[in-house]
Design an enzyme around this catalytic site. Structure first.
Site, PDB file in Angstrom:
ATOM      1  N   GLN A 129       0.824  -1.213   0.000  1.00  0.00           N
ATOM      2  CA  GLN A 129       0.000   0.000   0.000  1.00  0.00           C
ATOM      3  C   GLN A 129       0.858   1.264   0.000  1.00  0.00           C
ATOM      4  O   GLN A 129       1.571   1.516   0.974  1.00  0.00           O
ATOM      5  CB  GLN A 129      -0.897  -0.011   1.248  1.00  0.00           C
ATOM      6  CG  GLN A 129      -1.817   1.184   1.372  1.00  0.00           C
ATOM      7  CD  GLN A 129      -2.640   1.121   2.660  1.00  0.00           C
ATOM      8  OE1 GLN A 129      -2.199   0.527   3.639  1.00  0.00           O
ATOM      9  NE2 GLN A 129      -3.796   1.736   2.654  1.00  0.00           N
ATOM     10  N   GLY A 130       0.745   2.060  -1.048  1.00  0.00           N
ATOM     11  CA  GLY A 130       1.511   3.300  -1.151  1.00  0.00           C
ATOM     12  C   GLY A 130       0.635   4.510  -0.968  1.00  0.00           C
ATOM     13  O   GLY A 130       0.362   5.246  -1.919  1.00  0.00           O
ATOM     14  N   TYR A 131       0.172   4.725   0.260  1.00  0.00           N
ATOM     15  CA  TYR A 131      -0.646   5.909   0.568  1.00  0.00           C
ATOM     16  C   TYR A 131       0.216   6.990   1.236  1.00  0.00           C
ATOM     17  O   TYR A 131       0.337   8.087   0.740  1.00  0.00           O
ATOM     18  CB  TYR A 131      -1.789   5.528   1.524  1.00  0.00           C
ATOM     19  CG  TYR A 131      -3.055   5.004   0.873  1.00  0.00           C
ATOM     20  CD1 TYR A 131      -3.031   4.358  -0.350  1.00  0.00           C
ATOM     21  CD2 TYR A 131      -4.287   5.138   1.495  1.00  0.00           C
ATOM     22  CE1 TYR A 131      -4.200   3.872  -0.928  1.00  0.00           C
ATOM     23  CE2 TYR A 131      -5.460   4.658   0.930  1.00  0.00           C
ATOM     24  CZ  TYR A 131      -5.411   4.025  -0.276  1.00  0.00           C
ATOM     25  OH  TYR A 131      -6.573   3.544  -0.832  1.00  0.00           O
ATOM     26  N   SER A 132       0.803   6.646   2.418  1.00  0.00           N
ATOM     27  CA  SER A 132       1.440   7.672   3.248  1.00  0.00           C
ATOM     28  C   SER A 132       2.716   8.218   2.631  1.00  0.00           C
ATOM     29  O   SER A 132       3.445   7.507   1.937  1.00  0.00           O
ATOM     30  CB  SER A 132       1.801   7.086   4.616  1.00  0.00           C
ATOM     31  OG  SER A 132       0.673   6.530   5.221  1.00  0.00           O
ATOM     32  N   SER A 164       4.063  -1.171   4.618  1.00  0.00           N
ATOM     33  CA  SER A 164       4.201  -2.466   5.296  1.00  0.00           C
ATOM     34  C   SER A 164       4.636  -3.537   4.305  1.00  0.00           C
ATOM     35  O   SER A 164       4.112  -3.599   3.187  1.00  0.00           O
ATOM     36  CB  SER A 164       2.868  -2.889   5.925  1.00  0.00           C
ATOM     37  OG  SER A 164       2.508  -1.993   6.933  1.00  0.00           O
ATOM     38  N   GLU A 247      -9.950  -1.906   4.548  1.00  0.00           N
ATOM     39  CA  GLU A 247      -8.828  -2.026   5.486  1.00  0.00           C
ATOM     40  C   GLU A 247      -9.331  -1.944   6.928  1.00  0.00           C
ATOM     41  O   GLU A 247      -8.882  -2.668   7.795  1.00  0.00           O
ATOM     42  CB  GLU A 247      -7.802  -0.906   5.226  1.00  0.00           C
ATOM     43  CG  GLU A 247      -6.600  -0.979   6.148  1.00  0.00           C
ATOM     44  CD  GLU A 247      -5.522   0.073   5.858  1.00  0.00           C
ATOM     45  OE1 GLU A 247      -5.767   0.977   5.033  1.00  0.00           O
ATOM     46  OE2 GLU A 247      -4.448  -0.023   6.466  1.00  0.00           O
TER      47      GLU A 247
HETATM   48  C1  FAD Z   1       2.416  -0.311  11.729  1.00  0.00           C
HETATM   49  C2  FAD Z   1       2.079   0.664  10.648  1.00  0.00           C
HETATM   50  C3  FAD Z   1       1.901   0.214   9.356  1.00  0.00           C
HETATM   51  C4  FAD Z   1       1.605   1.125   8.336  1.00  0.00           C
HETATM   52  N1  FAD Z   1       1.499   0.654   7.049  1.00  0.00           N
HETATM   53  C5  FAD Z   1       1.257   1.524   6.045  1.00  0.00           C
HETATM   54  C6  FAD Z   1       1.229   1.072   4.683  1.00  0.00           C
HETATM   55  O1  FAD Z   1       1.413  -0.122   4.394  1.00  0.00           O
HETATM   56  N2  FAD Z   1       1.042   1.986   3.708  1.00  0.00           N
HETATM   57  C7  FAD Z   1       0.825   3.298   3.978  1.00  0.00           C
HETATM   58  O2  FAD Z   1       0.609   4.066   3.054  1.00  0.00           O
HETATM   59  N3  FAD Z   1       0.866   3.784   5.259  1.00  0.00           N
HETATM   60  C8  FAD Z   1       1.075   2.919   6.284  1.00  0.00           C
HETATM   61  N4  FAD Z   1       1.131   3.390   7.603  1.00  0.00           N
HETATM   62  C9  FAD Z   1       1.033   4.832   7.843  1.00  0.00           C
HETATM   63  C10 FAD Z   1      -0.246   5.270   8.537  1.00  0.00           C
HETATM   64  O3  FAD Z   1      -1.347   5.222   7.668  1.00  0.00           O
HETATM   65  C11 FAD Z   1      -0.009   6.690   9.070  1.00  0.00           C
HETATM   66  O4  FAD Z   1       1.012   6.608  10.056  1.00  0.00           O
HETATM   67  C12 FAD Z   1      -1.250   7.302   9.680  1.00  0.00           C
HETATM   68  O5  FAD Z   1      -2.209   7.568   8.696  1.00  0.00           O
HETATM   69  C13 FAD Z   1      -0.946   8.608  10.450  1.00  0.00           C
HETATM   70  O6  FAD Z   1      -0.197   9.484   9.671  1.00  0.00           O
HETATM   71  P1  FAD Z   1       1.173  10.144  10.217  1.00  0.00           P
HETATM   72  O7  FAD Z   1       2.009   9.027  10.765  1.00  0.00           O
HETATM   73  O8  FAD Z   1       1.741  10.973   9.123  1.00  0.00           O
HETATM   74  O9  FAD Z   1       0.743  11.029  11.447  1.00  0.00           O
HETATM   75  P2  FAD Z   1       0.169  12.529  11.381  1.00  0.00           P
HETATM   76  O10 FAD Z   1      -0.884  12.591  10.336  1.00  0.00           O
HETATM   77  O11 FAD Z   1       1.302  13.472  11.273  1.00  0.00           O
HETATM   78  O12 FAD Z   1      -0.526  12.666  12.790  1.00  0.00           O
HETATM   79  C14 FAD Z   1       0.201  13.029  13.981  1.00  0.00           C
HETATM   80  C15 FAD Z   1      -0.807  13.164  15.122  1.00  0.00           C
HETATM   81  O13 FAD Z   1      -1.706  14.266  14.856  1.00  0.00           O
HETATM   82  C16 FAD Z   1      -3.062  13.829  14.922  1.00  0.00           C
HETATM   83  N5  FAD Z   1      -3.875  14.515  13.914  1.00  0.00           N
HETATM   84  C17 FAD Z   1      -3.554  14.708  12.621  1.00  0.00           C
HETATM   85  N6  FAD Z   1      -4.557  15.343  11.990  1.00  0.00           N
HETATM   86  C18 FAD Z   1      -5.544  15.532  12.896  1.00  0.00           C
HETATM   87  C19 FAD Z   1      -6.843  16.145  12.850  1.00  0.00           C
HETATM   88  N7  FAD Z   1      -7.339  16.639  11.722  1.00  0.00           N
HETATM   89  N8  FAD Z   1      -7.582  16.165  13.981  1.00  0.00           N
HETATM   90  C20 FAD Z   1      -7.102  15.641  15.137  1.00  0.00           C
HETATM   91  N9  FAD Z   1      -5.867  15.068  15.242  1.00  0.00           N
HETATM   92  C21 FAD Z   1      -5.099  15.018  14.145  1.00  0.00           C
HETATM   93  C22 FAD Z   1      -2.988  12.350  14.619  1.00  0.00           C
HETATM   94  O14 FAD Z   1      -4.124  11.659  15.127  1.00  0.00           O
HETATM   95  C23 FAD Z   1      -1.694  11.943  15.294  1.00  0.00           C
HETATM   96  O15 FAD Z   1      -1.920  11.720  16.670  1.00  0.00           O
HETATM   97  C24 FAD Z   1       1.440   2.504   8.628  1.00  0.00           C
HETATM   98  C25 FAD Z   1       1.588   2.962   9.945  1.00  0.00           C
HETATM   99  C26 FAD Z   1       1.919   2.071  10.946  1.00  0.00           C
HETATM  100  C27 FAD Z   1       2.087   2.591  12.343  1.00  0.00           C
END
Ligand code: FAD
Length: 405
Positions: A129-132, A164, A247
């Site tokens: 998955q290439g989202y983040s 992942s 998901e």
């Molecule tokens: C084990 C694991 C596996 C993963 N696997 C994948 C994968 O395969 N492919 C992929 O694409 N991604 C993957 N991810 C990424 C995951 O989707 C992101 O980490 C997640 O969406 C949060 O984004 P961020 O880490 O950039 O945090 P941020 O978006 O920077 O958030 C930081 C903090 O701010 C809070 N926050 C942000 N915006 C708001 C808002 N509007 N209101 C209130 N609070 C807010 C968040 O809740 C969080 O506490 C994985 C993450 C983990 C931990």
């Protein structure tokens, strides 16, 4: 409220139980009771058995290699596999079958379905998955990885992160910005790209458990054929949301069974540590029991709505929020029961990095430290953080005013 299943579902349940009795060893105690090497070998053989018997992608149409069964039968199968303590496939099937496959069924053209679905089921093609991105997580619509048309190709430049099992994948589905001039939700396309294409670089990231479960992936001038876009060009946001529904919510059938098995292990742990007469520990275990029961009824509600509409709506966020927050509290309790022993790693380490350890797993400190203590922390982050799930629930279900942009 009638919680019973229709007669035809119970007939199918009988068929699944007969299948399990015929195909599992007599002394079967669960995938978690095997050593890691044995579990890996078993999972590969078991996946092939499920595939050959039409039980992988059981509700997909037969012309794409699926089992041609109903969604209700899919739910029954998931329940019975979880009860029998066998996996529904290998870990990579979460992104391949559950996310990519189901999304293709909803959005793919006939040609795309015929091209990709059989390879997903056979396991020959593995999707990640290439989202983040470094600057696009919760605010996913801010993705900045670019894709521009060049003749018959898309040319991709940019970076993804937290992918992942990135090293295991053969293909990646990407959210790419294809129209930088459009409002941010309307200039994104859902693209498919081979991970062995020239210009793709996969770099592993080491996590808290010491393992390299996920990666960052760099794209420099990477070409992918123009037909590798799912859904409308610039209209990939709706495709992306379909995938997130799968998901987040598809676990509604299996979570109550898996978390119940984990709770039984937690109770055994309390007994083995002589803590089962401690009034505070008993109170917290009773709370866990109540939460797992609530999870079960919540699961029924979500599944009923899924079976009626055929889609995973915002209800998926209820399930995701509930199990991930519960799991951290259960993990804290495990740690308290273990006490100082939790500082010493011993025994089998879990093979998967999300939700519970494999059913049947022994009560080793490695099991509780890896899955419950460290990975449970990630549960409220991946697939959308708890704060984001609450925003979705507030806006889409409760009808509260939207968060200011
Ligand atoms: C084990 C694991 C596996 C993963 N696997 C994948 C994968 O395969 N492919 C992929 O694409 N991604 C993957 N991810 C990424 C995951 O989707 C992101 O980490 C997640 O969406 C949060 O984004 P961020 O880490 O950039 O945090 P941020 O978006 O920077 O958030 C930081 C903090 O701010 C809070 N926050 C942000 N915006 C708001 C808002 N509007 N209101 C209130 N609070 C807010 C968040 O809740 C969080 O506490 C994985 C993450 C983990 C931990």
């Amino acid at each position: 409220m009638d919680l019973s299943y229709p007669v035809e579902a119970e007939v199918f349940r009988g068929e699944v139980r007969a299948f399990l009795a015929a195909n599992l060893p007599e002394d079967w105690r669960g995938i978690g009771a095997l050593s890691n090497e044995e579990a890996e070998a078993f999972t590969l053989t078991w996946r092939r058995t499920l595939f050959e018997c039409g039980m992988l992608g059981i509700a997909w149409p037969a012309e794409y290699g699926g089992g041609g069964r109903t969604k209700l039968e899919q739910v029954v199968l998931a329940e019975e596999l979880a009860r029998a303590r066998v996996p529904m496939g290998r870990v990579a099937d979460t992104t391949s079958v559950k996310m990519m496959g189901n999304t293709l069924l909803r959005w793919g053209t006939e040609e795309q379905k015929r091209r990709f679905l059989p390879g997903i089921l056979s396991g020959d093609e593995v999707w990640v998955q290439g989202y983040s991105e470094p600057d696009a997580g919760s605010d996913l619509a801010s993705v900045s990885l670019r894709a521009r048309r060049d003749g018959d190709d898309w040319v991709i430049d940019g970076q993804k992160i937290w992918t992942s099992r990135g090293e295991e994948g053969t293909w990646i589905f990407l959210l790419a910005r294809t129209n930088p001039d459009a409002p941010k939700h309307r200039g994104i396309s859902f693209l498919l790209c081979r991970l062995d294409a020239p210009g793709v670089e996969v770099r592993p990231i080491r996590v808290l458990t010491g393992q390299t479960e996920f990666c960052e992936i760099f794209f420099t001038d990477v070409h992918t054929p123009a037909e590798n876009v799912i859904g409308p060009v610039d209209g990939g946001w709706a495709v992306a949301m379909t995938l997130l529904g799968h998901e987040r919510g598809e676990e509604a059938a299996t979570n109550p069974i898996l978390f119940r098995a984990e709770l039984d292990r937690l109770i055994d742990l309390a007994r083995s540590q002589g803590r089962d007469r401690d009034a505070v520990i008993r109170d917290r275990l009773a709370w866990c029991y109540t939460m797992v029961e609530v999870m079960r009824f919540l699961g029924y509600r979500i599944l009923t709505s899924y079976l009626q509409s055929g889609e995973m709506g915002p209800e998926a966020s209820v399930s995701k929020l509930f199990w991930s927050e519960y799991h951290q509290k259960a993990a804290d309790l495990a740690l308290e029961i273990l006490g100082a022993r939790a500082l010493i790693r011993e025994g089998r380490r879990p093979l998967k990095h999300f939700r519970t350890d494999e059913p049947g797993a022994p009560n080793t400190t490695n099991s509780w430290i890896d899955v419950c203590l460290l990975n449970a922390r990630a549960g409220t982050v991946y697939a959308g953080t708890s704060q984001i799930q609450r925003n979705i629930l507030g806006e889409s279900i409760l009808g509260l005013p939207k968060e200011p942009a």
